[in-house]
Enzyme design. Structure first.
Site, PDB file in Angstrom:
ATOM      1  N   ARG A 181      74.662   8.155   5.012  1.00 38.42           N
ATOM      2  CA  ARG A 181      75.168   7.346   6.116  1.00 38.42           C
ATOM      3  C   ARG A 181      74.577   5.948   6.025  1.00 38.42           C
ATOM      4  O   ARG A 181      73.738   5.674   5.185  1.00 38.42           O
ATOM      5  CB  ARG A 181      74.854   8.007   7.457  1.00 38.42           C
ATOM      6  CG  ARG A 181      73.498   8.713   7.522  1.00 38.42           C
ATOM      7  CD  ARG A 181      72.368   8.143   8.309  1.00 38.42           C
ATOM      8  NE  ARG A 181      72.473   6.868   8.851  1.00 38.42           N
ATOM      9  CZ  ARG A 181      71.679   5.850   8.494  1.00 38.42           C
ATOM     10  NH1 ARG A 181      70.811   6.024   7.488  1.00 38.42           N
ATOM     11  NH2 ARG A 181      71.762   4.689   9.077  1.00 38.42           N
ATOM     12  N   GLY A 182      75.130   5.064   6.830  1.00 36.94           N
ATOM     13  CA  GLY A 182      74.761   3.653   6.721  1.00 36.94           C
ATOM     14  C   GLY A 182      75.847   2.940   5.937  1.00 36.94           C
ATOM     15  O   GLY A 182      76.252   3.426   4.870  1.00 36.94           O
ATOM     16  N   ALA A 183      76.336   1.823   6.444  1.00 35.93           N
ATOM     17  CA  ALA A 183      77.521   1.203   5.852  1.00 35.93           C
ATOM     18  C   ALA A 183      77.458   1.039   4.328  1.00 35.93           C
ATOM     19  O   ALA A 183      78.335   1.533   3.615  1.00 35.93           O
ATOM     20  CB  ALA A 183      77.780  -0.137   6.545  1.00 35.93           C
ATOM     21  N   ARG A 239      85.198   8.341   7.740  1.00 37.11           N
ATOM     22  CA  ARG A 239      84.646   7.568   8.863  1.00 37.11           C
ATOM     23  C   ARG A 239      85.327   6.198   8.875  1.00 37.11           C
ATOM     24  O   ARG A 239      85.451   5.554   7.827  1.00 37.11           O
ATOM     25  CB  ARG A 239      83.122   7.422   8.737  1.00 37.11           C
ATOM     26  CG  ARG A 239      82.353   8.740   8.792  1.00 37.11           C
ATOM     27  CD  ARG A 239      80.848   8.521   8.830  1.00 37.11           C
ATOM     28  NE  ARG A 239      80.421   8.034  10.158  1.00 37.11           N
ATOM     29  CZ  ARG A 239      79.211   7.554  10.398  1.00 37.11           C
ATOM     30  NH1 ARG A 239      78.323   7.441   9.433  1.00 37.11           N
ATOM     31  NH2 ARG A 239      78.887   7.142  11.621  1.00 37.11           N
ATOM     32  N   GLN A 249      68.931   8.541  14.599  1.00 36.41           N
ATOM     33  CA  GLN A 249      68.631   7.949  13.287  1.00 36.41           C
ATOM     34  C   GLN A 249      67.318   7.155  13.326  1.00 36.41           C
ATOM     35  O   GLN A 249      66.606   7.061  12.332  1.00 36.41           O
ATOM     36  CB  GLN A 249      69.766   7.020  12.829  1.00 36.41           C
ATOM     37  CG  GLN A 249      71.066   7.728  12.418  1.00 36.41           C
ATOM     38  CD  GLN A 249      72.052   7.864  13.538  1.00 36.41           C
ATOM     39  OE1 GLN A 249      71.663   8.086  14.690  1.00 36.41           O
ATOM     40  NE2 GLN A 249      73.349   7.766  13.234  1.00 36.41           N
ATOM     41  N   ASP A 256      77.957  -2.521  10.752  1.00 32.54           N
ATOM     42  CA  ASP A 256      78.944  -1.696  10.049  1.00 32.54           C
ATOM     43  C   ASP A 256      80.223  -2.457   9.770  1.00 32.54           C
ATOM     44  O   ASP A 256      80.955  -2.106   8.839  1.00 32.54           O
ATOM     45  CB  ASP A 256      79.231  -0.433  10.864  1.00 32.54           C
ATOM     46  CG  ASP A 256      78.026   0.489  10.873  1.00 32.54           C
ATOM     47  OD1 ASP A 256      77.085   0.253  11.672  1.00 32.54           O
ATOM     48  OD2 ASP A 256      77.983   1.418  10.040  1.00 32.54           O
ATOM     49  N   ASN A 298      78.105  -2.237  15.378  1.00 33.51           N
ATOM     50  CA  ASN A 298      76.914  -1.536  14.925  1.00 33.51           C
ATOM     51  C   ASN A 298      76.712  -0.317  15.807  1.00 33.51           C
ATOM     52  O   ASN A 298      77.462  -0.080  16.757  1.00 33.51           O
ATOM     53  CB  ASN A 298      75.698  -2.465  14.960  1.00 33.51           C
ATOM     54  CG  ASN A 298      74.532  -1.917  14.146  1.00 33.51           C
ATOM     55  OD1 ASN A 298      74.672  -1.561  12.981  1.00 33.51           O
ATOM     56  ND2 ASN A 298      73.379  -1.819  14.778  1.00 33.51           N
ATOM     57  N   LYS A 299      75.678   0.474  15.475  1.00 31.81           N
ATOM     58  CA  LYS A 299      75.433   1.704  16.205  1.00 31.81           C
ATOM     59  C   LYS A 299      75.474   1.501  17.719  1.00 31.81           C
ATOM     60  O   LYS A 299      74.973   0.502  18.233  1.00 31.81           O
ATOM     61  CB  LYS A 299      74.051   2.245  15.795  1.00 31.81           C
ATOM     62  CG  LYS A 299      73.668   3.569  16.403  1.00 31.81           C
ATOM     63  CD  LYS A 299      74.716   4.661  16.217  1.00 31.81           C
ATOM     64  CE  LYS A 299      75.070   4.806  14.775  1.00 31.81           C
ATOM     65  NZ  LYS A 299      76.273   5.627  14.530  1.00 31.81           N
TER      66      LYS A 299
END
Ligand SMILES: CSC[C@H]1O[C@H](OP(=O)(O)O)[C@H](O)[C@@H]1O
Length: 359
Positions: free
Chosen positions: A53-55, A96, A203, A244, A254-255
């Site tokens: 995970r993570g862009a 995603r 996270q 992201d 973003n998150k």
């Protein structure tokens, strides 16, 4: 034993002995488990379930996923091979929707094949793998550059607050928001980091706290609802987060929870920095209103693992990201330099020459 830098932050994704290896981030911090997806379906699942995970890391994983899709292809022509590649790319896009890096990486691999001066299917397969490896290695260099470019903004500070995980685990290595932290640490400046736990998937608690502690960088874990108090007590002098997807006007997806942090930072007169590679910019979108926001399963909110923490059947809203309007963003740290407002004109100026289409 916690080892001080020059500690090489670990990489969550690599190609080793003819296989793609991922750290399964759903098992951290308790277990460091490496998984080896063998099919595009397994890679899709790893992305969907945030094992990777993570862009930037999602983009790299998707590129390797394309290779897993075509490595055993029996296509009899370039056209047939490219059709199989397109089908796999379309499938991976359904994993995603928010991190534009995934779409950018897929387009880059398809373009590499389209531009290849051969119709030999075996050679085209090799080009897919080579492009995935290049995307991964470029991202590691990009993160190093983000660290170098961002360091001057933080080097005089005592502590920063970050949200979610935009560290080495979210990229090929070094991270984006945490890259300047690693850069400064490798030069003897230990910046303190306050890490939001980042509900619902934690996270920050599970990944940021873990990776920084492993590196010997002082990290303090807080719950998300403590951020305002931390700022009001002057415990941090800046906020730095990842991204992201960044629209042409500098609005940042973003998150979930990032937007609230940005408002709090403005209220407390703290700089709010976003760190992101050029591959996270989507200049086809005029503003953040156009950024697709992933909504995830209600169980992520109503349960801690298998333990219910809410009444059964309760309505849940679980967007994985939010959009921070550009007016709250002090600067965007990229591998090409620092971008400051007005973003509409300064994004293309600083990132000139970058091919945003991935093609
Ligand atoms: C360096 S991009 C990191 C970015 O991705 C995270 O989302 P997720 O954990 O759902 O993949 C979060 O938005 C981070 O800021």
């Amino acid at each position: 034993m916690v080892i001080l830098l020059p500690y090489e932050p670990l990489s969550p994704i690599r190609w080793h002995n003819g296989q793609v290896e991922l750290i399964d981030q759903t098992r951290l911090p308790g277990e460091l488990v490496v998984i080896r997806p063998r099919t595009v379906e397994e890679m899709w699942d790893a992305i969907k379930r945030l094992k990777v995970r993570g862009a930037p890391a999602i983009g790299i994983a998707a590129a390797f996923g394309l290779y897993l899709a075509v490595r055993d292809s029996r296509a009899a022509s370039r056209a047939e091979f490219e059709s199989e590649l397109k089908k796999a790319a379309n499938y991976l896009t359904t994993s995603r929707p928010t991190a534009v890096n995934l779409f950018w990486a897929l387009r880059r691999v398809e373009a590499a094949v389209a531009d290849a001066p051969t119709d030999n299917v075996a050679a085209l397969k090799e080009i897919v793998l080579r492009e995935a490896l290049t995307i991964r290695d470029e991202d590691e260099a990009t993160c190093r550059a983000i660290g170098h470019n961002g360091a001057p903004l933080l080097e005089e500070l005592e502590a920063v607050l970050t949200h979610c995980n935009a560290g080495t685990l979210a990229t090929a290595r070094y991270g984006t928001a945490l890259a300047p932290v690693y850069y400064l640490a490798s030069r003897g400046k230990l910046l303190k980091v306050f890490a939001d736990e980042t509900r619902p998937l934690l996270q920050g608690a599970r990944l940021t706290a873990w990776e920084l502690h492993q590196a010997g960088i002082p990290v303090t874990l807080i719950t998300d609802n403590m951020a305002a108090a931390v700022m009001s007590k002057g415990l941090v002098q800046a906020v730095i987060v990842g991204a992201d997807r960044i629209a042409a006007n500098g609005d940042v997806a973003n998150k979930i929870g990032t937007y609230g942090l940005a408002v709090l930072a403005k209220e407390h007169c703290l700089p709010f920095y976003v760190a992101a590679p050029a591959s996270t910019f989507d200049l086809s979108l005029k503003s953040g209103e156009e950024i697709p926001i992933e909504e995830r399963d209600a169980a992520e909110v109503t349960h801690f693992g298998l333990k219910p923490i809410a009444p059964a059947g309760i309505d849940v809203f679980n967007p994985a990201f939010d959009v921070t309007p550009n007016r709250y963003v002090t600067a965007i740290i990229t591998e090409k330099g620092i971008i400051r407002p007005p973003y509409q004109e300064n994004i293309p100026r600083v990132l000139q020459g970058i091919n945003f289409n991935g093609a």
